[in-house]
Write a protein that holds these residues in place. Structure first.
Motif, PDB file in Angstrom:
ATOM      1  N   LEU A 345       4.011 -14.779   6.861  1.00 48.49           N
ATOM      2  CA  LEU A 345       3.217 -15.005   5.652  1.00 48.49           C
ATOM      3  C   LEU A 345       2.091 -15.991   5.918  1.00 48.49           C
ATOM      4  N   LEU A 346       2.385 -17.076   6.606  1.00 50.02           N
ATOM      5  CA  LEU A 346       1.373 -18.094   6.875  1.00 50.02           C
ATOM      6  C   LEU A 346       0.241 -17.554   7.746  1.00 50.02           C
ATOM      7  N   LYS A 347       0.566 -16.731   8.718  1.00 49.66           N
ATOM      8  CA  LYS A 347      -0.477 -16.147   9.567  1.00 49.66           C
ATOM      9  C   LYS A 347      -1.364 -15.191   8.761  1.00 49.66           C
ATOM     10  N   LEU A 348      -0.749 -14.423   7.858  1.00 45.62           N
ATOM     11  CA  LEU A 348      -1.525 -13.523   7.017  1.00 45.62           C
ATOM     12  C   LEU A 348      -2.461 -14.316   6.108  1.00 45.62           C
ATOM     13  N   ALA A 349      -1.934 -15.386   5.516  1.00 45.00           N
ATOM     14  CA  ALA A 349      -2.754 -16.207   4.627  1.00 45.00           C
ATOM     15  C   ALA A 349      -3.881 -16.896   5.388  1.00 45.00           C
ATOM     16  N   SER A 350      -3.588 -17.332   6.600  1.00 42.13           N
ATOM     17  CA  SER A 350      -4.605 -18.004   7.396  1.00 42.13           C
ATOM     18  C   SER A 350      -5.758 -17.067   7.743  1.00 42.13           C
ATOM     19  N   SER A 351      -5.452 -15.819   8.023  1.00 41.23           N
ATOM     20  CA  SER A 351      -6.502 -14.865   8.369  1.00 41.23           C
ATOM     21  C   SER A 351      -7.411 -14.550   7.183  1.00 41.23           C
ATOM     22  N   PHE A 352      -6.913 -14.739   5.968  1.00 39.55           N
ATOM     23  CA  PHE A 352      -7.720 -14.496   4.763  1.00 39.55           C
ATOM     24  C   PHE A 352      -8.168 -15.802   4.108  1.00 39.55           C
ATOM     25  N   ASN A 353      -7.876 -16.938   4.771  1.00 38.29           N
ATOM     26  CA  ASN A 353      -8.230 -18.255   4.223  1.00 38.29           C
ATOM     27  C   ASN A 353      -7.677 -18.404   2.799  1.00 38.29           C
TER      28      ASN A 353
END
Length: 590
Positions: A345-353
């Motif tokens: 989840l954190l990696k997905l959120a990071s890629s979309f800021n």
């Protein structure tokens, strides 16, 4: 020699027959009466009125509680262990009961309007008592198990209040026709004064109701704050299985600015996303590990968790009644979802800021990470590579140590506190249920530089009232619905609302005055027209013209004449002497 007999020729009164027949099973004309209603029947009328008012509130409650239907179903699941949509039988019975009682109320008003004696049939009395007891039991049950949901009524009235006031004003204004008729026909001055005083008191109260109506949507548009950010609560659980990667991706497609999830820790220390204590509802645990269905979700290692399917339940249970809107490709993706880890989840959120907020659940005491759960979760956040400024940290445990280890995290509290206390603990955001913060609270927190995020907001009306209140963000299970709300559903300046209020009151007052004048003028003409000795039913006497049965129905009943000349005697005596069949078969004998 001509023998005269009193004869009544009645016009058809099908509407009146239906009214008295359905309400009290008085289908025949001789069964009806214009006598005063008995005290017993007046008591039943009051019981019917009370039942109607209670059902109206109950129906309104469940109508506005639509925002929290999923919360209610999840609550039932935790108590029963089986997932089902418990709102369906409640809504069905509430709608049926309200329709039935409202229909009886309309019939009661029709009886009063035409001057008929009230006589509620015993079957209806049983139905009224059943509706009353069922509603009372429902109110008590909700009050004991879901009491916080009652707050939805005053919150929703901030949106619906001005319009409900207009509707109530129109209804009471329409009732003036019945009230004016009762006052005009009454012979006792005391009764006229009491009825008139009660009605005018209610009407005047309605005229003054807007003085007590407060709504954040009554404001100048120039003071409207920017549109609140929308955070996907468990992603977009109406479009994909909750807490799965597909759900979060669907939420990001709806332009959310943040993602919210529930986090647990596996037996080997891997934080993963799961709302329930067990895995029974949202995975195929019964097929893969049938002997571990009641195990806590934290008592599974990550390898076992990854082997479970986390999407097929969504297609089977259809928790939001949205599966039929999915394409075949979307259904295929849903059916192949697995348990998601916090790191994913954190990696997905990071890629979309995109901001991430999660609620961390402590594992049970026998869990190896029972004492290290905060450090294990914090370590997962660090290893994910997500900027700390995108993570809203909600656990209160060891908050001071967390601030030292990761000072960039956005400290967020799920407990309502005074702004001074929040600043002392370095907390800059609040995450609260939408009923925990009033408009005044939101504005005070905003002035103290405390951002407020409210959950769970799924309905456009609730989003609109929170927008007007100045909230900075909301957490929603329906980002695809809120995406279609670019502006509050209604916004009115104080001057516009005042004008609408005065205009509605003036129209109502003029209509009421006109109805009372018309009713009294009509009754004065009726009383001076020479028909004073007859009841309101029109009696037509004809001794010269025979009419076809297609045109009129000739009935012999208890005639209403006070006296009959030519030595015939009273109508009741004639009826008792000759019998009904005699008058049915005989006409005017010459």
């Amino acid at each position: 020699m001509v023998k005269h007999q009193p004869l009544q020729v009645y016009e058809r009164q099908l509407c009146l027959s239906c009214i008295t027949g359905i309400y009290g099973c008085r289908w025949k004309r001789y069964q009806r009466s214009h006598d005063d209603t008995t005290k017993w029947e007046l008591l039943w009328s009051l019981i019917l009125l009370f039942t109607f008012c209670l059902l109206l509130v109950w129906f309104y409650f469940w109508w506005e509680a639509h925002n929290d239907y999923n919360e209610f179903n999840w609550f039932l699941y935790n108590r029963s262990g089986e997932w089902s949509d418990g709102t369906v039988p409640i809504l069905a019975t509430t709608a049926a009961g309200f329709t039935y009682i409202a229909f009886l109320m309309v019939l009661l008003l029709c009886h009063v309007a035409v001057g008929q004696q009230l006589n509620l049939h015993w079957l209806h009395k049983i139905g009224v008592i059943a509706a009353l007891l069922t509603t009372i039991i429902g109110v008590i049950s909700v009050n004991q198990t879901w009491g916080k949901e009652w707050d939805v009524i005053p919150i929703s009235l901030q949106v619906t209040g001005p319009f409900l006031h207009i509707g109530a004003l129109a209804a009471v204004t329409a009732l003036s026709w019945i009230v004016a008729g009762q006052v005009a026909r009454a012979e006792k001055t005391r009764f006229q004064a009491v009825v008139l005083l009660l009605y005018l008191s209610v009407l005047l109260g309605l005229y003054m109701v807007p003085l007590s109506i407060t709504s954040p949507c009554i404001m100048d548009s120039a003071n409207l704050k920017p549109r609140p950010d929308v955070i996907g609560h468990q992603g977009a659980p109406m479009l994909a299985p909750e807490n799965t990667l597909l759900s979060f991706k669907r939420a990001l497609q709806m332009n959310v600015t943040g993602l919210e999830a529930d986090v647990a820790i596996s037996l080997d220390g891997v934080p993963f996303l799961m709302r329930d204590r067990t895995l029974r509802r949202t995975t195929d645990l019964d097929k893969v590990f049938p002997d571990r269905q009641m195990y806590d979700a934290s008592l599974f290692n990550w390898t076992d968790l990854r082997s479970l399917n986390a999407g097929q339940w969504f297609l089977k249970d259809d928790p939001f009644w949205t599966v039929h809107t999915l394409s075949q490709q979307e259904k295929y993706l849903v059916a192949n979802q697995s348990v998601c880890s916090l790191k994913q989840l954190l990696k997905l959120a990071s890629s979309f800021n995109c901001t991430v907020v999660f609620r961390l659940r402590r594992p049970p005491p026998q869990h190896p990470c029972y004492n290290s759960w905060i450090n294990d979760t914090l370590q997962a956040v660090r290893l994910s590579g997500v900027p700390q400024s995108l993570v809203m940290w909600t656990p209160d445990e060891d908050r001071a140590q967390v601030r030292q280890a990761a000072p960039g995290l956005v400290q967020t509290s799920m407990e309502k506190q005074r702004p001074q206390s929040l600043h002392q603990h370095g907390i800059s955001r609040l995450l609260l249920r939408y009923n925990q913060a009033s408009t005044q609270d939101i504005r005070e927190f905003s002035q103290s530089n405390i951002s407020v995020t409210l959950y769970t907001v799924n309905e456009p009306w609730l989003y609109s009232v929170l927008w007007c209140s100045g909230v900075s963000a909301v957490s929603s299970e329906a980002p695809h619905i809120l995406k279609k709300v670019p502006y509050p559903i209604w916004l009115m300046s104080p001057d516009e609302y005042c004008l609408m209020w005065v205009f509605a009151d003036l129209i109502s007052f003029a209509v009421v005055i006109g109805i009372f004048v018309f009713q009294n003028y009509h009754m004065i003409r009726f009383r001076t027209s020479g028909m004073r000795s007859y009841n309101p039913e029109q009696i037509m006497l004809s001794a010269a013209v025979r009419r076809s049965s297609r045109d009129v129905n000739i009935m012999k009943e208890k005639l209403i004449f006070s006296e009959v000349s030519n030595g015939v005697g009273s109508a009741e005596e004639l009826y008792m002497e000759n019998g009904y069949d005699y008058y049915t078969n005989q006409g005017i004998t010459q």
